[in-house]
Design a protein around this motif. Structure first.
Motif: not given
Length: 289
Positions: A7-13, A64-70
């Motif tokens: 459980i945690g963050d999703v980030i675009d670096d 961004d749901f589909e992109r980060h899921s993939e």
């Protein structure tokens, strides 16, 4: 194969490596890269690379749901991303200067993660909680999450950010994570949490909150404390390209070794070796083979 819920963050670096000292009010030639990140998501990718069945819960903006899921699936992680209809996915500018990093952070949708929506069937042999997620939740909700995790297996927490801990409440953070089985703070995080300076004292003090403490010290290795034990495990030499992934890689390998019934010192030795490899590549995630 052990099953782990992360459980945690999703980030675009956005990773910025200047060619030299940053000059004010003019240009500084830099290498700039955009990569998917987030401490929790990165940890999940490192863990999956070790063969663990890894399930990840985080929150992103709708677009961004589909992109980060993939992206997560590409690393072998099973994503369970919550969609935020109003807030964008979090973003961080990471300024890399040698072994030092500075973070300019917009947590975005991460700050609205709904812990109550996590289904019971996702829990397994271990639960990993990124400290970044603790800051946005009440002490009661984190304690409830820890209790759910301990019904199934061990619970690990990485505090994540000395700055965020200091900006919020040390007392609330400690109360929220009390009872975890494994705590893996960095030295700076440990100092904030304990108000102590020496690694062996920090690690020992934090065992009042967690059964096993692995205080990471960068090039100095890791200080372990559990029961009546308190010992240092040395790091491995490495040519540092980007230190961004070191802490998450260490924690992932450390947890995988504990799940394989290694002793804490054996687990730390293996994790130090794994982290030494992680700093030789750019970005916070492993290379996809």
């Amino acid at each position: 194969m052990p099953k782990v819920l992360v459980i945690g963050d999703v980030i675009d670096d956005i990773i910025v490596t200047p060619s030299g000292p940053i000059r004010i009010d003019t240009d500084t030639t830099s290498k700039i890269q955009s990569k998917p990140g987030g401490s929790g998501a990165n940890f999940a990718c490192w863990l999956a690379s070790l063969g663990m069945e890894t399930h990840f819960v985080g929150r992103v903006g709708r677009s961004d749901f589909e992109r980060h899921s993939e992206l997560l699936r590409n690393f072998g992680v099973t994503p369970h991303l919550q969609i935020d209809e109003e807030t964008e996915t979090g973003k961080i500018v990471i300024l890399v200067e040698g072994n030092n990093r500075s973070f300019l952070t917009d947590r975005g949708a991460n700050s609205k993660l709904d812990l109550g929506a996590i289904q019971d069937e996702l829990f397994g042999d271990a639960l990993y909680i990124s400290g970044y997620s603790v800051f946005d939740q009440s002490v009661t909700s984190i304690q409830s999450l820890i209790a759910r995790g301990k019904q199934h297996g061990i619970v690990m927490c990485d505090p994540g950010s000395a700055g965020y801990i200091a900006d919020h409440s040390v007392t609330d953070f400690l109360n929220a994570i009390t009872g975890v089985d494994v705590l893996v703070p960095s030295l700076s995080e440990g100092r904030v949490l304990s108000a102590e300076d020496r690694p062996e004292i920090i690690a020992a003090q934090l065992t009042s909150r967690a059964s096993l403490v692995a205080l990471t010290l960068g090039a100095e290795g890791v200080q372990l404390a559990w029961s009546d034990e308190n010992l240092r495990v040395d790091a491995f030499n490495a040519e540092v390209v980007d230190p961004t992934g070191a802490g998450d890689a260490f924690a992932a390998k450390f947890l995988s070794e504990l799940l394989a019934f290694s002793t804490p010192d054996q687990a730390a030795l293996a994790a130090n070796r794994f982290a030494a490899k992680a700093v030789t590549v750019n970005g916070g995630r492993p290379k996809i083979s």
